[in-house]
Motif scaffolding. Structure first.
Motif, PDB file in Angstrom:
ATOM      1  N   ARG A 183       0.852  -1.181   0.000  1.00  0.00           N
ATOM      2  CA  ARG A 183       0.000   0.000   0.000  1.00  0.00           C
ATOM      3  C   ARG A 183       0.889   1.233   0.000  1.00  0.00           C
ATOM      4  N   GLU A 184       0.641   2.122  -0.937  1.00  0.00           N
ATOM      5  CA  GLU A 184       1.388   3.378  -1.002  1.00  0.00           C
ATOM      6  C   GLU A 184       0.912   4.296   0.114  1.00  0.00           C
ATOM      7  N   LEU A 185       1.838   4.760   0.938  1.00  0.00           N
ATOM      8  CA  LEU A 185       1.499   5.633   2.057  1.00  0.00           C
ATOM      9  C   LEU A 185       1.849   7.074   1.704  1.00  0.00           C
ATOM     10  N   ASP A 186       0.910   7.965   1.955  1.00  0.00           N
ATOM     11  CA  ASP A 186       1.243   9.382   1.778  1.00  0.00           C
ATOM     12  C   ASP A 186       1.694   9.938   3.130  1.00  0.00           C
ATOM     13  N   ALA A 187       2.020  11.214   3.154  1.00  0.00           N
ATOM     14  CA  ALA A 187       2.562  11.841   4.360  1.00  0.00           C
ATOM     15  C   ALA A 187       1.587  11.743   5.533  1.00  0.00           C
ATOM     16  N   LEU A 188       0.307  11.897   5.284  1.00  0.00           N
ATOM     17  CA  LEU A 188      -0.678  11.824   6.361  1.00  0.00           C
ATOM     18  C   LEU A 188      -0.745  10.409   6.938  1.00  0.00           C
ATOM     19  N   ASP A 189      -0.770   9.416   6.079  1.00  0.00           N
ATOM     20  CA  ASP A 189      -0.774   8.026   6.557  1.00  0.00           C
ATOM     21  C   ASP A 189       0.451   7.751   7.418  1.00  0.00           C
ATOM     22  N   ARG A 190       1.623   8.159   6.955  1.00  0.00           N
ATOM     23  CA  ARG A 190       2.849   7.904   7.702  1.00  0.00           C
ATOM     24  C   ARG A 190       2.833   8.610   9.049  1.00  0.00           C
ATOM     25  N   ARG A 191       2.343   9.819   9.075  1.00  0.00           N
ATOM     26  CA  ARG A 191       2.298  10.570  10.344  1.00  0.00           C
ATOM     27  C   ARG A 191       1.311   9.924  11.313  1.00  0.00           C
ATOM     28  N   ILE A 192       0.198   9.454  10.804  1.00  0.00           N
ATOM     29  CA  ILE A 192      -0.776   8.750  11.652  1.00  0.00           C
ATOM     30  C   ILE A 192      -0.126   7.492  12.240  1.00  0.00           C
ATOM     31  N   LEU A 193       0.589   6.729  11.412  1.00  0.00           N
ATOM     32  CA  LEU A 193       1.259   5.515  11.896  1.00  0.00           C
ATOM     33  C   LEU A 193       2.283   5.847  12.975  1.00  0.00           C
ATOM     34  N   TYR A 194       3.064   6.902  12.766  1.00  0.00           N
ATOM     35  CA  TYR A 194       4.059   7.297  13.758  1.00  0.00           C
ATOM     36  C   TYR A 194       3.376   7.616  15.089  1.00  0.00           C
ATOM     37  N   THR A 195       2.317   8.395  15.032  1.00  0.00           N
ATOM     38  CA  THR A 195       1.611   8.807  16.245  1.00  0.00           C
ATOM     39  C   THR A 195       1.027   7.605  16.971  1.00  0.00           C
ATOM     40  N   LEU A 196       0.442   6.673  16.229  1.00  0.00           N
ATOM     41  CA  LEU A 196      -0.130   5.480  16.856  1.00  0.00           C
ATOM     42  C   LEU A 196       0.964   4.587  17.433  1.00  0.00           C
ATOM     43  N   GLN A 197       2.104   4.479  16.755  1.00  0.00           N
ATOM     44  CA  GLN A 197       3.205   3.677  17.299  1.00  0.00           C
ATOM     45  C   GLN A 197       3.747   4.310  18.572  1.00  0.00           C
ATOM     46  N   ALA A 198       3.780   5.616  18.622  1.00  0.00           N
ATOM     47  CA  ALA A 198       4.323   6.304  19.799  1.00  0.00           C
ATOM     48  C   ALA A 198       3.422   6.105  21.009  1.00  0.00           C
ATOM     49  N   GLU A 199       2.107   6.203  20.818  1.00  0.00           N
ATOM     50  CA  GLU A 199       1.185   6.081  21.955  1.00  0.00           C
ATOM     51  C   GLU A 199      -0.255   5.970  21.467  1.00  0.00           C
ATOM     52  N   ALA A 200      -0.640   4.794  21.014  1.00  0.00           N
ATOM     53  CA  ALA A 200      -1.973   4.599  20.454  1.00  0.00           C
ATOM     54  C   ALA A 200      -3.075   4.791  21.500  1.00  0.00           C
ATOM     55  N   ARG A 201      -2.825   4.352  22.710  1.00  0.00           N
ATOM     56  CA  ARG A 201      -3.875   4.388  23.731  1.00  0.00           C
ATOM     57  C   ARG A 201      -4.271   5.809  24.122  1.00  0.00           C
ATOM     58  N   ARG A 202      -3.328   6.705  24.153  1.00  0.00           N
ATOM     59  CA  ARG A 202      -3.616   8.059  24.621  1.00  0.00           C
ATOM     60  C   ARG A 202      -3.669   9.081  23.481  1.00  0.00           C
ATOM     61  N   THR A 203      -3.856   8.609  22.269  1.00  0.00           N
ATOM     62  CA  THR A 203      -3.913   9.502  21.116  1.00  0.00           C
ATOM     63  C   THR A 203      -5.287   9.389  20.477  1.00  0.00           C
ATOM     64  N   SER A 204      -5.978  10.502  20.390  1.00  0.00           N
ATOM     65  CA  SER A 204      -7.302  10.510  19.755  1.00  0.00           C
ATOM     66  C   SER A 204      -7.194  11.030  18.329  1.00  0.00           C
ATOM     67  N   SER A 205      -8.209  10.756  17.553  1.00  0.00           N
ATOM     68  CA  SER A 205      -8.280  11.299  16.191  1.00  0.00           C
ATOM     69  C   SER A 205      -8.235  12.816  16.228  1.00  0.00           C
ATOM     70  N   ASN A 206      -8.862  13.399  17.243  1.00  0.00           N
ATOM     71  CA  ASN A 206      -8.847  14.860  17.368  1.00  0.00           C
ATOM     72  C   ASN A 206      -7.432  15.385  17.607  1.00  0.00           C
ATOM     73  N   ASP A 207      -6.636  14.681  18.429  1.00  0.00           N
ATOM     74  CA  ASP A 207      -5.254  15.093  18.688  1.00  0.00           C
ATOM     75  C   ASP A 207      -4.432  15.092  17.397  1.00  0.00           C
ATOM     76  N   VAL A 208      -4.548  13.989  16.647  1.00  0.00           N
ATOM     77  CA  VAL A 208      -3.797  13.865  15.401  1.00  0.00           C
ATOM     78  C   VAL A 208      -4.260  14.915  14.402  1.00  0.00           C
ATOM     79  N   ALA A 209      -5.568  15.097  14.317  1.00  0.00           N
ATOM     80  CA  ALA A 209      -6.126  16.065  13.371  1.00  0.00           C
ATOM     81  C   ALA A 209      -5.635  17.475  13.661  1.00  0.00           C
ATOM     82  N   ALA A 210      -5.610  17.847  14.932  1.00  0.00           N
ATOM     83  CA  ALA A 210      -5.153  19.191  15.303  1.00  0.00           C
ATOM     84  C   ALA A 210      -3.682  19.381  14.963  1.00  0.00           C
ATOM     85  N   GLU A 211      -2.887  18.350  15.211  1.00  0.00           N
ATOM     86  CA  GLU A 211      -1.455  18.432  14.940  1.00  0.00           C
ATOM     87  C   GLU A 211      -1.165  18.535  13.442  1.00  0.00           C
ATOM     88  N   LEU A 212      -1.981  17.851  12.627  1.00  0.00           N
ATOM     89  CA  LEU A 212      -1.718  17.778  11.194  1.00  0.00           C
ATOM     90  C   LEU A 212      -2.591  18.719  10.365  1.00  0.00           C
TER      91      LEU A 212
END
Length: 158
Positions: free
Chosen positions: A4-33
């Motif tokens: 699967r070809e990953l764009d920058a948003l996909d890669r950033r989402i993966l990084y954020t989830l790998q760092a701390e999936a349990r304490r990361t909400s979609s809203n947190d990621v959305a605000a950051e990106l």
């Protein structure tokens, strides 16, 4: 499996989830990106559906559960039987993770926990009965994980 070809948003989402999936909400990621939370949720669902995200796992401190011994058992399986034997090893009581390695010797890595040496001896014997040749056992002191750094910088590169 299709790549699967990953764009920058996909890669950033993966990084954020790998760092701390349990304490990361979609809203947190959305605000950051600077995207909407629904965009992040849709991307996560697509990454899951495509098999890029295979699951979310608890990071358990086995010592805190009374299992003082956490060990890496290095095994060798005949190449044609490696996948089947690795899957069977995962079903042994006390085994918490099994990895298949693409080499002839030491091609199955088994992580197991136990409360004492008898537990680890039993696990080694059961692995042997399955047809895995145990070549080494090492007690693990600590495990350190880090999210893949190229996912973090994906938005900066593009």
């Amino acid at each position: 499996m299709a790549i699967r070809e990953l764009d920058a948003l996909d890669r950033r989402i993966l990084y954020t989830l790998q760092a701390e999936a349990r304490r990361t909400s979609s809203n947190d990621v959305a605000a950051e990106l600077d995207v909407s939370a629904s965009t992040v949720r849709n991307r996560i669902q697509r990454l899951e559906a495509d098999g890029v995200i295979r699951g979310y796992h608890a990071d358990v401190d086995y010592e805190a559960t009374g299992h003082q011994l956490f060990t890496l058992i290095v095994c060798t399986a005949p190449i044609p039987d490696r996948e089947e034997l690795a899957a069977a090893a995962a079903d042994v009581d006390g085994v918490v993770e099994v990895q298949e390695v693409m080499t002839g010797e030491g091609n199955v890595l088994v992580q197991a926990i136990g409360v004492d040496g008898d537990d680890l001896s039993r696990i080694g014997e059961e692995l042997d009965e399955l047809g895995l040749r145990v070549s080494d056992e090492d007690l693990i002191r600590n495990t350190h994980r880090s999210p893949y750094s190229r996912f973090r910088t994906a938005t900066e590169e593009e």
